[in-house]
Design an enzyme around this catalytic site. Sequence first.
Site: not given
Length: 462
Positions: A208-209, A213, A230
């Site tokens: 995600g963003s 994270g 990721e």
Amino acid sequence: MSDTIKLVSPVDGSIYMERPALNEAAVDKAVSAARTAQASWANVPLDERVAYCMKALDALKSMNDEIVPEIAWQMGRPIRFGGEYGGVDERTRHMTGIAADALATIERTDKPGFKRYLKHVPLGIVMVIAPWNYPFMTAINTIMPALMAGNMVILKHAAQTLLVGERLAKAFEMAGLPKDVFQNIVLTHSGTEKLLGSGLIDHVNFTGSVNGGKAIEKALAGTFATLGLELGGKDPAYVRADADLDYTIGNLVDGAFFNSGQCCCGIERIYVHESQYDRFVDGFVDITNQYKLGNPLDEATTLGPMAQTRFASWVREQTQEAIRKGAKANIDTSKFDADKDGTPYLAPQVLTNVDHQMSVMREESFGPVVGIMKVKDDAEALQLMNDSPYGLTASLWTEDVKTAEEIADQIETGMVFMNRCDYVDPGLVWTGVKDTGKGAAMSEIGFHNLTRPKAYHFKLEH
């Protein structure tokens, strides 16, 4: 009373589906059931665990005709592209094929009188927090190898693609997977944070963003759970003077605009050697103008809506900022009838006369816009490719393998391509650097990140 998660379809703005979020008691029950089931699952022989995963893969294939339009309704990808089963199949088959070797016990026989070896031991409960952009493939990256390695899996899918979690749960049910080994749960953000902070989860994989994270790391603080992230990307391409231009242009247009630019490793910025620049831009613009923006349920549509209106608004804002600073918009978006401000339907855009003072060249767009810059040599291209807070992939377009290898060694990314882009090779590790995150998926390294090493040191003579 539980909260309700509502999925708003980008196709027409309607509420496509809604599901109640689990309350704290229900979450505790799910995690407790997973913990109880874990010991017996870890003792199931590896070949049997692999067989369950293959049966689930077959079950997904049997549902694909229903899944493809569901994806269109949920996140906007055109049905003409047929869903994600091909990628899911490739990744699952590769990971099943290498499982025995990747998880094999490592014997140390160099000391007579001792029995010494290393085992890859399951982590326990693996939580997968999956994104909406490639909702099956990104989830499968962790789910399949985690199960093969003997872990329990709890899936919390993005609100935009809730039905994907249900399809995966159905596939494992059809495969006869033992109860509670795989669980799909629906949670709010606050419910997710509580679960992460509980100390009950052993490993988390999040796609995600960057801000997402950071929130995951904060929620996990002090639990000592392992973590794979990721996150964002601003993946560059460099077109050298010796590139096969026709081949390069077609591939980079697709790399920039497939899935409406909503690809983790999609091309977001392009640097072209000055000798190729004008021809490259002309060819790139020509192909881009051939896209058909529209309803993803129409077989003729090649570019669907973005998943949410706010995502399209961000790309529009980036594009306008670049134009205000001197960028040239090469696509007349008025020719794309479906393009409407205030909607997720967004025409592709190709920007030239751009520089790194513009957001569109530095900050993640995750949409159908790309900036193209002229460069004089490899050194300038390398400096610009590395001038980014992100580092997932980069692609080099050239016929000179040796030079490509030399440049690749200096690029700050987790993966470098030559003469291709926007692809996850299950035989190679999928990882990033800088703000793109940490951890790894795919290949034998993916298995190692879903297990812990355990050493056995037995003295046979005393």
